[in-house]
Write a protein that holds these residues in place. Structure first.
Motif, short mmCIF file in Angstrom:
data_model
loop_
_atom_site.label_atom_id
_atom_site.label_comp_id
_atom_site.label_asym_id
_atom_site.label_seq_id
_atom_site.Cartn_x
_atom_site.Cartn_y
_atom_site.Cartn_z
N THR A 154 58.99 17.01 -19.36
CA THR A 154 58.12 16.44 -19.78
C THR A 154 57.03 15.79 -18.73
O THR A 154 55.86 16.05 -18.74
N MET A 160 55.14 13.26 -26.46
CA MET A 160 55.36 14.77 -25.92
C MET A 160 56.85 14.93 -25.61
O MET A 160 57.27 15.72 -25.75
N ASP A 165 53.34 16.91 -18.62
CA ASP A 165 52.07 15.82 -18.65
C ASP A 165 51.31 15.92 -17.58
O ASP A 165 50.08 16.00 -17.75
N TYR A 169 52.19 22.32 -30.05
CA TYR A 169 52.00 20.78 -30.00
C TYR A 169 50.75 20.35 -29.15
O TYR A 169 49.92 19.57 -29.59
N MET A 170 50.48 20.92 -27.92
CA MET A 170 49.49 20.65 -27.21
C MET A 170 48.09 21.01 -27.89
O MET A 170 47.05 20.67 -27.58
#
Length: 346
Positions: free
Chosen positions: A33, A83, A37, A96-97
């Motif tokens: 993550t 996230m 990120d 998702y992104m």
């Protein structure tokens, strides 16, 4: 300038630490993550994402709670910052992104297959959805529970109060997870949380309120596991307040220097959940240099793969704006589509 101190007392400690394999899994997901990120922030700086909200510093609160969910049975309702939850649940992260790249509202992944609802940017918006799903799940005789994520700022929204009251009255199998990162954008806790605690409000809704150190993955996992067991046993909802800190700006368009003291940020960086978990694994003899090196290499490779995939994803056709609004298009929607076609073809 306002400052806050890290939590030291009045919160539930970790329940007996973590089993070795669970601890290693949480670390891998937290590291993945963190690195993804970092790539996302870079994509925004490069103009690929119009905006982005960082999760840095909140990995333990997200991964620790999501790891307690029962895959394929429970259903998660996120905001725009989960996230780490998505990654832990095995959501297609390029899909998702896509929401952050503004390719598709809510994300280009399958919510039903992943049990991770579409990304919701309405402050407090996912909370009523979670309660509605939980009540429906119980009415149909299912064994699933809902996990509803929201921030300390959202805790002051009417949607959240109404949803919690409804859940308390009907004993809905839902776990409310408030990631209290101390700042409702630029507003500190004491200026928008009466009584100083989100968890204290739970008593008014007839449910337990639990406060945990949100930077302690073991404590968050234990509290969430216990709350889910209560819900599965028909004992109703629980409100968990995970005390953590947003290490980055609220979003890439925010300047926290206008309202946060740099000393406060330095203090919280010293409580970073990722190196903290690493130290705990090393002290317990659950992981060594070889594990951490392998985890770093795998997480970095995955982050780069996802970065490249979302960067290269084609933009959807404009007709999608109309194709997925209603099951049966209305006359007004058809009129808007005709106007859009005329403008595009002109």
């Amino acid at each position: 300038m306002h400052t806050t101190d890290p939590p030291d007392a009045g919160i539930r400690p970790a329940a007996g630490g973590l089993p070795a394999e669970l601890g290693r899994r949480l670390y891998r997901d937290m590291l993945a993550t963190r690195l993804l990120d970092t790539e996302a922030i870079a994509l925004q700086r490069q103009g690929v994402f119009p905006a982005y909200v960082s999760v840095r510093g909140q990995e333990a609160a997200q991964v620790g709670s999501a790891a307690a969910a029962e895959r394929g049975t429970d259903f998660v309702f996120p905001t725009y910052r989960e996230m780490g939850v998505a990654l832990t649940l095995g959501v297609d992260m390029a899909g998702y992104m896509a929401s952050h790249r503004a390719l598709w509202h809510g994300g280009l992944y399958d919510p039903m297959a992943s049990r991770f609802a579409p990304v919701n940017a309405v402050v407090g918006g996912p909370v009523p959805h979670a309660v509605g799903w939980a009540v429906g799940e119980r009415l149909r005789g299912g064994g699933g529970c809902a996990l509803s994520y929201f921030g300390d700022g959202a805790s002051s929204e009417g949607d959240v109060h109404e949803a919690m009251n409804f859940a308390g009255v009907y004993g809905a199998p839902v776990v409310f997870i408030c990631q209290n990162n101390r700042w409702a954008l630029s507003v500190p806790n004491e200026r928008q949380i009466a009584g100083g605690s989100v968890a204290a409000r739970a008593a008014g809704y007839g449910m337990p309120g639990v406060t945990v150190d949100g930077n302690d993955a073991a404590a968050v996992h234990a509290a969430t596991h216990e709350a889910l067991e209560r819900a599965r046993n028909g004992e109703g909802p629980t409100l968990i307040e995970a005390l953590t800190y947003r290490l980055e700006p609220h979003s890439t368009s925010d300047d926290p220097g206008r309202y946060r003291d740099p000393a406060e940020e330095r203090a919280w960086r010293g409580r970073d959940p990722l190196p903290r978990l690493r130290r705990e694994l090393e002290r317990a003899g659950h992981a060594g240099a070889a594990f951490f090196a392998c985890a770093e290499a795998e997480a970095r490779a995955d982050a780069e793969r996802i970065r490249d995939a979302v960067s290269a994803a084609p933009e959807p056709p404009g007709t999608d704006m109309f194709a997925y609004v209603l099951r049966e298009p209305t006359r007004e929607l058809a009129r808007q589509q005709r106007v859009w076609h005329e403008e595009v073809e002109a």
